[in-house]
Scaffold this motif. Structure first.
Motif, PDB file in Angstrom:
ATOM      1  N   ARG A 302       0.854  -1.195   0.000  1.00 27.00           N
ATOM      2  CA  ARG A 302       0.000   0.000   0.000  1.00 27.00           C
ATOM      3  C   ARG A 302       0.882   1.234   0.000  1.00 27.00           C
ATOM      4  NH1 ARG A 302      -4.263   0.549   4.879  1.00 27.00           N
ATOM      5  NH2 ARG A 302      -2.403   0.962   6.129  1.00 27.00           N
ATOM      6  N   THR A 303       0.641   2.127  -0.953  1.00 28.02           N
ATOM      7  CA  THR A 303       1.437   3.361  -1.014  1.00 28.02           C
ATOM      8  C   THR A 303       0.786   4.446  -0.162  1.00 28.02           C
ATOM      9  OG1 THR A 303       0.196   4.220  -2.884  1.00 28.02           O
ATOM     10  CG2 THR A 303       2.149   2.883  -3.403  1.00 28.02           C
ATOM     11  N   LYS A 304       1.507   5.551   0.019  1.00 26.03           N
ATOM     12  CA  LYS A 304       0.972   6.698   0.777  1.00 26.03           C
ATOM     13  C   LYS A 304      -0.305   7.220   0.138  1.00 26.03           C
ATOM     14  CE  LYS A 304       5.056   8.492   3.013  1.00 26.03           C
ATOM     15  NZ  LYS A 304       6.398   8.805   2.527  1.00 26.03           N
ATOM     16  N   ASP A 305      -0.382   7.161  -1.218  1.00 23.65           N
ATOM     17  CA  ASP A 305      -1.592   7.663  -1.864  1.00 23.65           C
ATOM     18  C   ASP A 305      -2.625   6.550  -2.094  1.00 23.65           C
ATOM     19  OD1 ASP A 305      -0.004   6.532  -3.762  1.00 23.65           O
ATOM     20  OD2 ASP A 305      -0.212   8.132  -5.245  1.00 23.65           O
ATOM     21  N   ASN A 306      -2.557   5.499  -1.259  1.00 22.34           N
ATOM     22  CA  ASN A 306      -3.626   4.492  -1.171  1.00 22.34           C
ATOM     23  C   ASN A 306      -3.770   3.608  -2.408  1.00 22.34           C
ATOM     24  OD1 ASN A 306      -5.484   3.280   0.504  1.00 22.34           O
ATOM     25  ND2 ASN A 306      -7.170   4.644  -0.041  1.00 22.34           N
ATOM     26  N   LYS A 307      -2.660   3.314  -3.069  1.00 26.58           N
ATOM     27  CA  LYS A 307      -2.676   2.325  -4.156  1.00 26.58           C
ATOM     28  C   LYS A 307      -2.302   0.967  -3.567  1.00 26.58           C
ATOM     29  CE  LYS A 307      -1.449   5.504  -7.840  1.00 26.58           C
ATOM     30  NZ  LYS A 307      -0.325   6.068  -8.560  1.00 26.58           N
ATOM     31  N   TRP A 308      -3.032  -0.068  -3.970  1.00 25.34           N
ATOM     32  CA  TRP A 308      -2.849  -1.398  -3.383  1.00 25.34           C
ATOM     33  C   TRP A 308      -2.497  -2.437  -4.435  1.00 25.34           C
ATOM     34  CZ3 TRP A 308      -5.806  -3.156   1.455  1.00 25.34           C
ATOM     35  CH2 TRP A 308      -6.145  -2.066   2.282  1.00 25.34           C
ATOM     36  N   ASN A 309      -1.683  -3.418  -4.019  1.00 17.98           N
ATOM     37  CA  ASN A 309      -1.497  -4.628  -4.818  1.00 17.98           C
ATOM     38  C   ASN A 309      -1.331  -5.809  -3.862  1.00 17.98           C
ATOM     39  OD1 ASN A 309      -0.535  -6.681  -6.692  1.00 17.98           O
ATOM     40  ND2 ASN A 309      -0.293  -5.000  -8.135  1.00 17.98           N
ATOM     41  N   ASN A 310      -1.709  -7.005  -4.309  1.00 22.68           N
ATOM     42  CA  ASN A 310      -1.794  -8.196  -3.452  1.00 22.68           C
ATOM     43  C   ASN A 310      -1.035  -9.376  -4.009  1.00 22.68           C
ATOM     44  OD1 ASN A 310      -4.611  -8.288  -1.610  1.00 22.68           O
ATOM     45  ND2 ASN A 310      -4.509  -6.721  -3.200  1.00 22.68           N
ATOM     46  N   TYR A 311      -0.566 -10.209  -3.127  1.00 21.79           N
ATOM     47  CA  TYR A 311      -0.022 -11.510  -3.526  1.00 21.79           C
ATOM     48  C   TYR A 311      -0.585 -12.531  -2.540  1.00 21.79           C
ATOM     49  CZ  TYR A 311       3.354 -14.902  -5.296  1.00 21.79           C
ATOM     50  OH  TYR A 311       3.948 -15.995  -5.882  1.00 21.79           O
ATOM     51  N   LEU A 312      -1.126 -13.635  -3.088  1.00 21.42           N
ATOM     52  CA  LEU A 312      -1.765 -14.646  -2.242  1.00 21.42           C
ATOM     53  C   LEU A 312      -0.871 -15.871  -2.140  1.00 21.42           C
ATOM     54  CD1 LEU A 312      -4.497 -15.522  -0.801  1.00 21.42           C
ATOM     55  CD2 LEU A 312      -5.079 -16.597  -2.982  1.00 21.42           C
ATOM     56  N   ILE A 313      -0.681 -16.379  -0.921  1.00 22.77           N
ATOM     57  CA  ILE A 313       0.057 -17.632  -0.714  1.00 22.77           C
ATOM     58  C   ILE A 313      -0.878 -18.601  -0.003  1.00 22.77           C
ATOM     59  CG2 ILE A 313       2.091 -18.729   0.296  1.00 22.77           C
ATOM     60  CD1 ILE A 313       3.186 -15.753   0.568  1.00 22.77           C
ATOM     61  N   VAL A 314      -1.211 -19.714  -0.679  1.00 23.01           N
ATOM     62  CA  VAL A 314      -2.092 -20.715  -0.080  1.00 23.01           C
ATOM     63  C   VAL A 314      -1.224 -21.873   0.400  1.00 23.01           C
ATOM     64  CG1 VAL A 314      -4.062 -22.254  -0.464  1.00 23.01           C
ATOM     65  CG2 VAL A 314      -3.965 -20.034  -1.612  1.00 23.01           C
ATOM     66  N   LYS A 315      -1.407 -22.244   1.661  1.00 15.82           N
ATOM     67  CA  LYS A 315      -0.610 -23.329   2.247  1.00 15.82           C
ATOM     68  C   LYS A 315      -1.190 -24.680   1.876  1.00 15.82           C
ATOM     69  CE  LYS A 315       0.051 -23.013   6.797  1.00 15.82           C
ATOM     70  NZ  LYS A 315       0.621 -22.813   8.127  1.00 15.82           N
TER      71      LYS A 315
END
Ligand SMILES: [Zn+2]
Length: 315
Positions: A302-315
């Motif tokens: 998450r950046t200061k200007d509220n941009k998001w990116n995700n990475y999912l790890i499933v066990k």
């Protein structure tokens, strides 16, 4: 330039930063208080819909959202699309009347085994045909298994089976797939790409831009206690995940390339909360030793200007 023009330009810059990219939301059960985490009460659903209506948001079909990405066109900041997973009876009985009242399009991702088995909590095919008059129906697999617990072949056949059943029952083309439990990995995605879906949807909290991978589109789950306004304000962060190293069930390295102009970023790891890190020429490189605590583990940037990116790890 006169004062009025300066004001107009400032307003345009301000409005631009105020709005975010497009957003896709997912609901599960409606007005079914036997469940807490997967249910939305009808009064809260109306609050979500009223918020959109009163704040100039436009609820579009998934098809509209997807075609913008395919054509590499900017997604208008006020666009929102709704999806529903699991084909529960409570959508038909309680949710659908509200969607109809607001005239909001939706896509229902149905898993077909409980429909064929006539499970009481799920819709019937007759109800599904009725639903498909107002929104699109897509697939959520046949037997709703944890996709990393079964072989890729079993998974692909399970999905194909559901597509065949739905296309036969509805006499309509099935265009989209969403992962059961939101679980997948990037290896599975490579196989799923070959199934000829127009798009594939996850359940990660991120916005939608035309930079999104069409086979990995974010959907934000909305529950009873979620603030829709908070989620509407997040934007899409362009990120290239170069390396996520897992050793002995622990995350040991995260390496991501971001825009050069980003100097610092907040990183979330499931169970460990948020922490700020400095970037070096747009590169985030962290060596760490964080045991994976859950079956689904997320790394969120998450950046200061509220941009998001995700990475999912499933066990
Ligand atoms: Zn599901």
């Amino acid at each position: 330039m006169n004062f009025k023009n300066i004001l107009i330009i400032l307003f345009i810059i301000f409005s631009y930063s105020l709005f975010a990219d497009g957003h896709i939301f997912v609901y599960h059960r409606f007005g079914d208080n036997r469940f807490t985490s997967s249910n939305i009460s009808i009064s809260t659903l109306r609050k979500h819909f009223d918020y959109l209506k009163n704040n100039n948001y436009k609820v579009v079909s998934l098809k509209n959202m997807v075609s913008k990405i395919k054509n590499n066109e900017e997604i208008p900041d006020n666009w929102v699309a709704f999806t529903i997973d699991d084909a529960y009876k409570s959508f038909y009985n309680n949710g659908l009347p509200v969607f109809k009242e607001y005239n909001y399009p939706f896509t229902l991702f149905a898993n077909t085994e409980p429909i064929i088995g006539k499970y009481p909590d799920f819709v019937t095919f007759e109800e599904l045909r009725d639903i498909s008059k107002y929104g699109e129906v897509a697939t959520h697999s046949h037997s709703h298994q944890h996709s990393l617990n079964i072989s890729t072949n079993v998974l692909l056949n399970d999905i194909k089976k559901s597509v065949n059943i739905l296309e036969k029952e509805l006499n309509k083309k099935i265009n989209y797939y969403s992962h059961p439990y939101g679980e997948y990995d990037y290896n599975i995605l490579n196989y799923l790409k070959n199934l000829n879906f127009q798009a594939i949807f996850n359940q990660n909290s991120g916005a939608i831009s035309n930079k999104n991978n069409i086979y990995d589109l974010n959907r934000i789950a909305l529950g009873e206690n979620d603030n829709i306004e908070f989620w509407l304000n997040i934007k899409y962060l362009i990120a290239r995940w170069n390396n996520i190293e897992i050793k002995n069930n622990s995350i040991t390295n995260i390496n991501v390339t971001l825009n050069n102009s980003i100097k610092q970023i907040e990183v979330y790891i499931s169970g460990y909360g948020w922490k700020w890190y400095n970037l070096n020429n747009g590169i985030l490189n962290i060596n760490l030793n964080k045991p994976l605590l859950y079956s689904r583990n997320r790394i969120i940037l998450r950046t200061k200007d509220n941009k998001w990116n995700n990475y999912l790890i499933v066990k």
